[in-house]
Write an enzyme that holds these catalytic residues in place. Structure first.
Site, short mmCIF file in Angstrom:
data_model
loop_
_atom_site.label_atom_id
_atom_site.label_comp_id
_atom_site.label_asym_id
_atom_site.label_seq_id
_atom_site.Cartn_x
_atom_site.Cartn_y
_atom_site.Cartn_z
N ASP A 63 56.22 60.01 -37.79
CA ASP A 63 55.00 59.54 -38.44
C ASP A 63 54.09 58.93 -37.39
O ASP A 63 54.46 58.82 -36.21
CB ASP A 63 55.29 58.54 -39.57
CG ASP A 63 54.34 58.74 -40.75
OD1 ASP A 63 53.11 58.78 -40.50
OD2 ASP A 63 54.81 58.84 -41.89
N GLY A 110 49.94 65.16 -42.72
CA GLY A 110 48.66 65.83 -42.56
C GLY A 110 47.55 64.90 -42.99
O GLY A 110 47.79 63.80 -43.51
N ARG A 119 36.69 71.21 -48.64
CA ARG A 119 37.88 71.82 -48.07
C ARG A 119 37.72 72.09 -46.57
O ARG A 119 38.65 71.93 -45.79
CB ARG A 119 38.22 73.12 -48.80
CG ARG A 119 39.49 73.76 -48.32
CD ARG A 119 39.89 74.94 -49.14
NE ARG A 119 40.33 74.52 -50.47
CZ ARG A 119 40.84 75.35 -51.38
NH1 ARG A 119 40.96 76.63 -51.09
NH2 ARG A 119 41.21 74.91 -52.55
N ASP A 180 54.51 74.55 -57.76
CA ASP A 180 53.78 75.25 -58.82
C ASP A 180 54.73 76.16 -59.62
O ASP A 180 54.62 76.27 -60.84
CB ASP A 180 52.64 76.07 -58.21
CG ASP A 180 51.75 75.23 -57.32
OD1 ASP A 180 51.09 74.32 -57.83
OD2 ASP A 180 51.75 75.47 -56.10
N HIS A 208 48.42 77.03 -53.07
CA HIS A 208 48.58 75.78 -53.81
C HIS A 208 47.20 75.16 -54.03
O HIS A 208 46.79 74.25 -53.34
CB HIS A 208 49.49 74.83 -53.02
CG HIS A 208 49.73 73.52 -53.71
ND1 HIS A 208 50.36 73.43 -54.93
CD2 HIS A 208 49.41 72.25 -53.35
CE1 HIS A 208 50.42 72.15 -55.28
NE2 HIS A 208 49.85 71.43 -54.35
#
Length: 390
Positions: A63, A110, A119, A180, A208
Site C-alpha cells: 500500500d 488504484g 472516466r 457481477d 465492470h
C-alpha cells in the site's frame, strides 16, 4: 483396506487427504491491502478460500507510504488470528519487495473514482500506477505469475498492465467481473427461491460498468424436479430484459447508496472465487464470467479485456465456444460495451504515449495493416492509429 475405486474418488474430491507431503507455501500479493477490500480478502486468502484448504501461503501486502500504519495494523491482526495456512506476512510500500517471487497477484490498489470525475480522468490517474506495477511485475514476480486486476476501471487497467509488461503472457492477466456474475446468480436465486449454489451458467458480457450485459439465456437451476433452464422456470421476459439487467448493472451504486461505501466483502469474495476457479478449475458443466484478453471470440476485437463465459482447467482458462449467438446479436447493451471499450482503449493509448516516451502513434496507410480489421464503424476506424513500439 479401501478399494482402489474409492481411493480414486477420495483423491479427486479431497486430494490433500492422500498427499504424502504437504504443499510448499506460495507467495500471494495483495495491493491496496490497507483498504476495505484488501482488509477483507487477506483473511480469506489465509484461510484457504482462494487456493484451497491445503495450500499454505505467504502474504505480501502493498500500500502507499501514507497507509503504513494501517497496513501494520492489518499485519498484526493476521498474526493474532493464528491462521494455520499463513506462513508469513510481508507488509510494505516498496513495489520491488512486494512483487518479489509472488506466484499470484491481486491488484486492488488504484486511484478511486470521486464525485464529478470523468472516466478519462480516472484512467489518466491510473496509468502511471499500473506502469510502475507492470515494471515490478516483470522484474520481480515469479515467471508464471497469475494476475487479477480488481481496481477500476479494471478492464482498462488490465490492458495497460498487458501493454507495459510484454514479458508477461496476456493469458496470465485477467480482470474481475465475477462480482457481477455473482450478483446475477443472486438475483436469479432470489427470484426462484432456491439456494444460490443451485444456480449456474449465467454470463456477464463486457466490463465492470453500467454498460455490461448480464445474460441469463443459458442459466440452469437445480430444483426438486431436477435441473431446468432458468428461462423455463421464470416465464417472465420483461423481468429478464428490464429488472434483472438493471439490478445487476446498478447493484454497486445501490450498495454505495445503502452503506455509504462501495462493495467490499462481496468484491473480496468474488476475487477469491475468480482465482480459485482459475487455479483449481471449474466444475464440469459449469462456466463462470472472467475478464480476459479477447482472442476475437463472439466478434469482440482481439487484444482488449472483456468479460466472457469461461471454463478453467489446470490453471488455464478457455472461452466457452459454440454456445451463443454472435455478440452483436445478443443485445444493444453488449454492442455498446464493445464500442465503449474501444473508445477507452484509444484514450489509454494516448495517455501511454504521454507517460512513456518509448511508445508512439503512427497513422497506418490502410486498415489492413492495423490490428483492427473487423468493422467500418467510426469507433473502430479511430483505432487504425496503430500503436508501434519504437
Amino acid at each position: 483396506m479401501l478399494p482402489s475405486s474409492l481411493l480414486q474418488r477420495l483423491a479427486s474430491w479431497c486430494p490433500w487427504l492422500l498427499r504424502d507431503e504437504p504443499k510448499q507455501p506460495v507467495k500471494v500479493l495483495v495491493t491496496g491491502a490497507a483498504g476495505q477490500i484488501g482488509y477483507a480478502i487477506v483473511a480469506m486468502i489465509a484461510r484457504g478460500l482462494m487456493l484451497g484448504p491445503d495450500q499454505p501461503v505467504v502474504l505480501h501486502m502493498l500500500d502507499l507510504p501514507k497507509s503504513t500504519d494501517a497496513l501494520s495494523g492489518v499485519r498484526m491482526e493476521l498474526i493474532d488470528a493464528a491462521l494455520p495456512l499463513l506462513r508469513g506476512v510481508v507488509a510494505t510500500s516498496d513495489e520491488a519487495e512486494a512483487f518479489r517471487g509472488v506466484s499470484f497477484a491481486v491488484l486492488i490498489g488504484g486511484w478511486p473514482r470521486k464525485e464529478g470525475m470523468q472516466r478519462k480522468d480516472l484512467i489518466a490517474n491510473n496509468v502511471p500506477i499500473y506502469q510502475s506495477q507492470a515494471f515490478a511485475l516483470q522484474q520481480h514476480a515469479a515467471p508464471n505469475c497469475k494476475v487479477l486486476v480488481v481496481a477500476n476501471p479494471a478492464n482498462t487497467n488490465a490492458l495497460v498492465l498487458k501493454e507495459l509488461a510484454p514479458a508477461v503472457p496476456a493469458k496470465n492477466i485477467t480482470c474481475l467481473t465475477r462480482l457481477d456474475h455473482n450478483r446475477a446468480l443472486g438475483q436469479i436465486s432470489e427470484k426462484l427461491g432456491v439456494h444460490v449454489g443451485d444456480v449456474r451458467n449465467a454470463i456477464v458480457w463486457g466490463n465492470h460498468s453500467s454498460t455490461q450485459f448480464p445474460d441469463a439465456s443459458h442459466a440452469i437451476a437445480r430444483t426438486q424436479h431436477g435441473e431446468k433452464p432458468v428461462r423455463e422456470l421464470i416465464a417472465d421476459e420483461k423481468w429478464f430484459k428490464e429488472e434483472f439487467v438493471t439490478v445487476v448493472q446498478q447493484r454497486g451504486e445501490a450498495v454505495i447508496k445503502a452503506r455509504k461505501q462501495s462493495s467490499s466483502l462481496s468484491a473480496a469474495s468474488a476475487a477469491c472465487n475468480h482465482m480459485r476457479d482459475w487455479i483449481l478449475g471449474t466444475p464440469k458443466g459449469t462456466w463462470v464470467s472472467m475478464g480476459v484478453c479477447s482472442d476475437g471470440s463472439y466478434g469482440v476485437p482481439k487484444g482488449i479485456f472483456y468479460s466472457f463465459p469461461v471454463t478453467c482447467e489446470k490453471g488455464e482458462w478457455s472461452i466457452v465456444q459454440g454456445e451463443f449467438l454472435s455478440l452483436y446479436q445478443i443485445g444493444s447493451n453488449s454492442s455498446t460495451t464493445v464500442l465503449d471499450m474501444i473508445c477507452l482503449l484509444f484514450e489509454v493509448l494516448r495517455l501511454m504515449t504521454s507517460h512513456d516516451p518509448r511508445w508512439s502513434f503512427r497513422r497506418m496507410n490502410s486498415m489492413k495493416r492495423g490490428p483492427w480489421r473487423i468493422s467500418s464503424s467510426p469507433a473502430l476506424k479511430a483505432i487504425s492509429r496503430s500503436l508501434v513500439y519504437t
